[in-house]
Write a protein that holds these residues in place. Sequence first.
Motif, PDB file in Angstrom:
ATOM      1  N   ASN A  36       0.819  -1.213   0.000  1.00 34.30           N
ATOM      2  CA  ASN A  36       0.000   0.000   0.000  1.00 34.30           C
ATOM      3  C   ASN A  36       0.853   1.264   0.000  1.00 34.30           C
ATOM      4  OD1 ASN A  36      -2.838  -0.794  -0.046  1.00 34.30           O
ATOM      5  ND2 ASN A  36      -2.387  -1.823   1.876  1.00 34.30           N
ATOM      6  N   ALA A  37       1.976   1.234   0.700  1.00 33.96           N
ATOM      7  CA  ALA A  37       2.873   2.400   0.699  1.00 33.96           C
ATOM      8  C   ALA A  37       3.461   2.627  -0.693  1.00 33.96           C
ATOM      9  CB  ALA A  37       3.987   2.204   1.725  1.00 33.96           C
ATOM     10  N   VAL A  38       3.858   1.570  -1.365  1.00 32.89           N
ATOM     11  CA  VAL A  38       4.402   1.696  -2.726  1.00 32.89           C
ATOM     12  C   VAL A  38       3.311   2.197  -3.676  1.00 32.89           C
ATOM     13  CG1 VAL A  38       5.300   0.379  -4.693  1.00 32.89           C
ATOM     14  CG2 VAL A  38       6.259   0.030  -2.406  1.00 32.89           C
ATOM     15  N   MET A  39       2.092   1.674  -3.531  1.00 37.63           N
ATOM     16  CA  MET A  39       0.997   2.133  -4.390  1.00 37.63           C
ATOM     17  C   MET A  39       0.674   3.605  -4.128  1.00 37.63           C
ATOM     18  SD  MET A  39      -1.546  -1.195  -4.796  1.00 37.63           S
ATOM     19  CE  MET A  39      -2.641  -0.594  -3.588  1.00 37.63           C
ATOM     20  N   LEU A  40       0.735   4.031  -2.880  1.00 40.32           N
ATOM     21  CA  LEU A  40       0.500   5.433  -2.546  1.00 40.32           C
ATOM     22  C   LEU A  40       1.558   6.311  -3.193  1.00 40.32           C
ATOM     23  CD1 LEU A  40      -1.070   7.556  -0.899  1.00 40.32           C
ATOM     24  CD2 LEU A  40       0.403   6.998   1.037  1.00 40.32           C
ATOM     25  N   TRP A  41       2.796   5.906  -3.062  1.00 36.41           N
ATOM     26  CA  TRP A  41       3.901   6.651  -3.671  1.00 36.41           C
ATOM     27  C   TRP A  41       3.742   6.695  -5.193  1.00 36.41           C
ATOM     28  CZ3 TRP A  41       7.979   4.721  -6.765  1.00 36.41           C
ATOM     29  CH2 TRP A  41       9.030   5.608  -6.967  1.00 36.41           C
ATOM     30  N   LEU A  66      -8.247   8.313  -3.159  1.00 28.79           N
ATOM     31  CA  LEU A  66      -7.350   7.164  -3.245  1.00 28.79           C
ATOM     32  C   LEU A  66      -6.280   7.238  -2.154  1.00 28.79           C
ATOM     33  CD1 LEU A  66      -6.454   4.592  -4.738  1.00 28.79           C
ATOM     34  CD2 LEU A  66      -5.056   6.057  -6.193  1.00 28.79           C
ATOM     35  N   THR A  67      -5.746   8.420  -1.926  1.00 30.30           N
ATOM     36  CA  THR A  67      -4.756   8.618  -0.870  1.00 30.30           C
ATOM     37  C   THR A  67      -5.354   8.269   0.495  1.00 30.30           C
ATOM     38  OG1 THR A  67      -3.606  10.325  -2.127  1.00 30.30           O
ATOM     39  CG2 THR A  67      -3.281  10.339   0.263  1.00 30.30           C
ATOM     40  N   ALA A  68      -6.556   8.772   0.764  1.00 27.13           N
ATOM     41  CA  ALA A  68      -7.215   8.465   2.037  1.00 27.13           C
ATOM     42  C   ALA A  68      -7.401   6.958   2.189  1.00 27.13           C
ATOM     43  CB  ALA A  68      -8.556   9.185   2.124  1.00 27.13           C
ATOM     44  N   SER A  69      -7.832   6.291   1.126  1.00 31.43           N
ATOM     45  CA  SER A  69      -8.060   4.847   1.168  1.00 31.43           C
ATOM     46  C   SER A  69      -6.767   4.089   1.471  1.00 31.43           C
ATOM     47  CB  SER A  69      -8.638   4.387  -0.173  1.00 31.43           C
ATOM     48  OG  SER A  69      -8.791   2.992  -0.192  1.00 31.43           O
ATOM     49  N   LEU A  70      -5.685   4.455   0.812  1.00 27.80           N
ATOM     50  CA  LEU A  70      -4.414   3.762   1.025  1.00 27.80           C
ATOM     51  C   LEU A  70      -3.837   4.037   2.410  1.00 27.80           C
ATOM     52  CD1 LEU A  70      -2.881   4.228  -2.534  1.00 27.80           C
ATOM     53  CD2 LEU A  70      -3.717   2.091  -1.516  1.00 27.80           C
ATOM     54  N   VAL A  71      -3.981   5.268   2.886  1.00 25.16           N
ATOM     55  CA  VAL A  71      -3.489   5.601   4.231  1.00 25.16           C
ATOM     56  C   VAL A  71      -4.281   4.832   5.290  1.00 25.16           C
ATOM     57  CG1 VAL A  71      -3.340   7.453   5.951  1.00 25.16           C
ATOM     58  CG2 VAL A  71      -2.508   7.842   3.622  1.00 25.16           C
ATOM     59  N   VAL A  72      -5.603   4.753   5.123  1.00 25.83           N
ATOM     60  CA  VAL A  72      -6.425   3.997   6.071  1.00 25.83           C
ATOM     61  C   VAL A  72      -6.036   2.511   6.034  1.00 25.83           C
ATOM     62  CG1 VAL A  72      -8.787   3.224   6.553  1.00 25.83           C
ATOM     63  CG2 VAL A  72      -8.333   5.636   6.125  1.00 25.83           C
ATOM     64  N   ALA A  73      -5.761   1.982   4.854  1.00 18.88           N
ATOM     65  CA  ALA A  73      -5.341   0.578   4.739  1.00 18.88           C
ATOM     66  C   ALA A  73      -4.002   0.351   5.446  1.00 18.88           C
ATOM     67  CB  ALA A  73      -5.240   0.175   3.274  1.00 18.88           C
ATOM     68  N   ILE A  74      -3.088   1.289   5.307  1.00 19.33           N
ATOM     69  CA  ILE A  74      -1.789   1.167   5.980  1.00 19.33           C
ATOM     70  C   ILE A  74      -1.987   1.193   7.495  1.00 19.33           C
ATOM     71  CG2 ILE A  74       0.397   2.379   6.425  1.00 19.33           C
ATOM     72  CD1 ILE A  74       0.313   3.201   3.405  1.00 19.33           C
ATOM     73  N   VAL A  75      -2.768   2.145   7.977  1.00 16.48           N
ATOM     74  CA  VAL A  75      -3.022   2.256   9.424  1.00 16.48           C
ATOM     75  C   VAL A  75      -3.695   0.985   9.947  1.00 16.48           C
ATOM     76  CG1 VAL A  75      -4.358   3.498  11.175  1.00 16.48           C
ATOM     77  CG2 VAL A  75      -3.061   4.780   9.453  1.00 16.48           C
ATOM     78  N   PHE A  99     -14.165   2.518   1.793  1.00 19.05           N
ATOM     79  CA  PHE A  99     -13.239   3.373   1.055  1.00 19.05           C
ATOM     80  C   PHE A  99     -13.076   2.873  -0.382  1.00 19.05           C
ATOM     81  CE2 PHE A  99     -11.952   5.304   5.044  1.00 19.05           C
ATOM     82  CZ  PHE A  99     -11.639   6.599   4.653  1.00 19.05           C
ATOM     83  N   GLY A 100     -13.109   1.557  -0.562  1.00 22.34           N
ATOM     84  CA  GLY A 100     -13.047   1.005  -1.915  1.00 22.34           C
ATOM     85  C   GLY A 100     -14.218   1.477  -2.762  1.00 22.34           C
ATOM     86  N   ILE A 101     -15.403   1.530  -2.150  1.00 23.01           N
ATOM     87  CA  ILE A 101     -16.577   2.049  -2.860  1.00 23.01           C
ATOM     88  C   ILE A 101     -16.379   3.515  -3.199  1.00 23.01           C
ATOM     89  CG2 ILE A 101     -19.022   2.642  -2.603  1.00 23.01           C
ATOM     90  CD1 ILE A 101     -19.338   0.015  -1.002  1.00 23.01           C
ATOM     91  N   ALA A 102     -15.859   4.288  -2.244  1.00 24.07           N
ATOM     92  CA  ALA A 102     -15.637   5.721  -2.482  1.00 24.07           C
ATOM     93  C   ALA A 102     -14.665   5.947  -3.634  1.00 24.07           C
ATOM     94  CB  ALA A 102     -15.128   6.389  -1.206  1.00 24.07           C
ATOM     95  N   VAL A 103     -13.590   5.170  -3.675  1.00 22.48           N
ATOM     96  CA  VAL A 103     -12.616   5.310  -4.762  1.00 22.48           C
ATOM     97  C   VAL A 103     -13.266   4.936  -6.092  1.00 22.48           C
ATOM     98  CG1 VAL A 103     -10.456   4.407  -5.724  1.00 22.48           C
ATOM     99  CG2 VAL A 103     -10.590   4.978  -3.300  1.00 22.48           C
TER     100      VAL A 103
END
Length: 169
Positions: A36-41, A66-75, A99-103
């Motif tokens: 998820n960190a690599v995908m965010l980057w 998308l950023t919010a979704s990936l950050v929440v997944a990391i947390v 978050f997947g629905i939101a994205v």
Amino acid sequence: MRDDRVVCSSCRVERKATAPSAVQRRFGYLMSVAVNAVMLWGAHRILDWGWLPFLTPAWALVLPVLTASLVVAIVANVLFLGYDGVWLRAPANAVLAGFGIAVSVRLWQVFPFDLSGYAFTWDAVVRVLIVLSIVGSAIAIVVEVGRLARAAARAADEPPSGEPWPPSA
């Protein structure tokens, strides 16, 4: 506890399915954090790289959700490293599916893809895939709520600590 018994039936050997160990689960959470960190980057740099010629500058409008979704997944996966019981995992996975629905909805609204340069009309295929991701995420939410309800029902059937069960009348 792992069950590594081998069952032989009709000359076919099968290994019984077992739940992953705590070490395996934690390794999976670490890998999820890394991916998820690599995908965010990468999501924030993909336009600059120019690797995907069909991705338009409208991608920037998808990035916040998308950023919010990936950050929440990391947390969530970092939290799972410390405790991964159903009481945390089920609601966290439901939130992640939300978050997947939101994205997916944002992708549908913005549709940052220019697929006009291809002989096949890919727009309809991509939109169907977006709808399928929304449906899949909605199903995931229902499953996780069910998992949480099942855990609550089991907890209600367990005796309070230190008391005999069932209580004597």
